[in-house]
Write a protein that holds these residues in place. Structure first.
Motif, mmCIF file in Angstrom:
data_model
loop_
_atom_site.group_PDB
_atom_site.id
_atom_site.type_symbol
_atom_site.label_atom_id
_atom_site.label_comp_id
_atom_site.label_asym_id
_atom_site.label_seq_id
_atom_site.Cartn_x
_atom_site.Cartn_y
_atom_site.Cartn_z
ATOM 1 N N LYS A 78 21.907 4.584 -72.332
ATOM 2 C CA LYS A 78 22.421 3.646 -71.587
ATOM 3 C C LYS A 78 23.033 2.262 -72.725
ATOM 4 O O LYS A 78 22.923 2.232 -73.641
ATOM 5 N N VAL A 80 25.331 -0.437 -73.513
ATOM 6 C CA VAL A 80 25.588 -1.750 -73.152
ATOM 7 C C VAL A 80 26.434 -2.441 -74.026
ATOM 8 O O VAL A 80 25.964 -2.636 -75.085
ATOM 9 N N GLN A 91 26.536 -2.674 -68.425
ATOM 10 C CA GLN A 91 26.962 -1.258 -68.758
ATOM 11 C C GLN A 91 28.360 -0.647 -69.417
ATOM 12 O O GLN A 91 29.128 -0.847 -68.305
#
Length: 252
Positions: A78, A80, A91
């Motif tokens: 992920k 971010v 995100q």
């Protein structure tokens, strides 16, 4: 100035030397997370409160740091963006888990590079998103037949296979202004080099690794983004360690 040769196997030392070499030429530098996790430069540091800059998930790493925030990635892939001002997060991408992040999402800038593949380095369609202004530009590498290397600021590095049987490579520097894309060949790279890799970036400069005939050792050069030329006298070479002499024979 030419930096002293250093063996490729000294990974930590090599990363530090590359960063220092670029800093000498270009001033302040944010290097890839594999070399170090860059802190926010003091000139635009966040407020003192720890809560104001957000918290990283366990195992996360800093990928890039700009003037208004920083980019991080967790072990699940992920990606971010966190603002310095209030710690708010956005995100931007979901990459392949445990992907080895380098300069593919950008470095030393508020501009974040986003792609069309969960392995960012395999992306062909690159969106450059300026997190300070909210504006985005787009570069389609399939138009040129290029392969993505990475991004420094709003400059995209890519390479093209050329020559007989496409065994050679040519490095290009691309930038987008609205719908207009400029494409320049990077000149001054060591002859007979291949396996190019964008290692780091700073203020108007970038470090490119140049492979020696797909061997184990490499040259590292500084590229000026304004001219798309290698900066003379700013290079680092990895060399094959000398073979120690055989001990004297003890037989009679």
């Amino acid at each position: 100035m030419t930096l002293s040769p250093i063996p490729r196997r000294s990974g930590r030392l090599l990363s530090t030397a590359v960063a220092v070499g670029l800093a000498v030429t270009a001033g302040p530098l944010a290097v890839p997370a594999s070399a170090a996790a860059p802190a926010a430069p003091a000139a635009f540091a966040a407020p003192a409160s720890a809560a104001s800059v957000g918290k990283l998930a366990p195992g996360s790493r800093i990928v890039s740091a700009g003037t208004t925030g920083y980019l991080s990635a967790d072990p699940q892939g992920k990606v971010v963006w966190t603002r310095y001002a209030d710690g708010s997060t956005t995100q931007l991408a979901q990459d392949k888990a445990d992907y080895g992040f380098g300069t593919e999402h950008g470095t030393a800038s508020d501009v974040v590079a986003l792609g069309d593949d969960p392995v960012m380095g395999a992306s062909k369609k690159i969106t450059l998103r300026d997190m300070a202004t909210g504006k985005s530009t787009f570069i389609d590498l399939t138009t040129y037949g290029y392969h993505y290397m990475g991004t420094v600021g709003s400059s995209v590095f890519a390479y093209k296979r050329v020559g007989k049987d496409e065994k050679d490579e040519e490095v290009h520097l691309l930038a987008a202004e609205g719908e207009q894309v400029t494409d320049r060949v990077v000149t001054g790279l060591p002859g007979h080099s291949n396996d190019f890799h964008l290692e780091a970036g700073g203020s108007g400069k970038a470090v490119v690794r140049c492979g020696r005939g797909y061997g184990e050792f490499f040259d590292y050069v500084v590229v000026d983004l304004a001219t798309a030329k290698v900066v003379p006298g700013r290079s680092l070479a990895s060399v094959t360690p000398p073979v120690p002499p055989c001990p004297p024979s003890t037989s009679r």
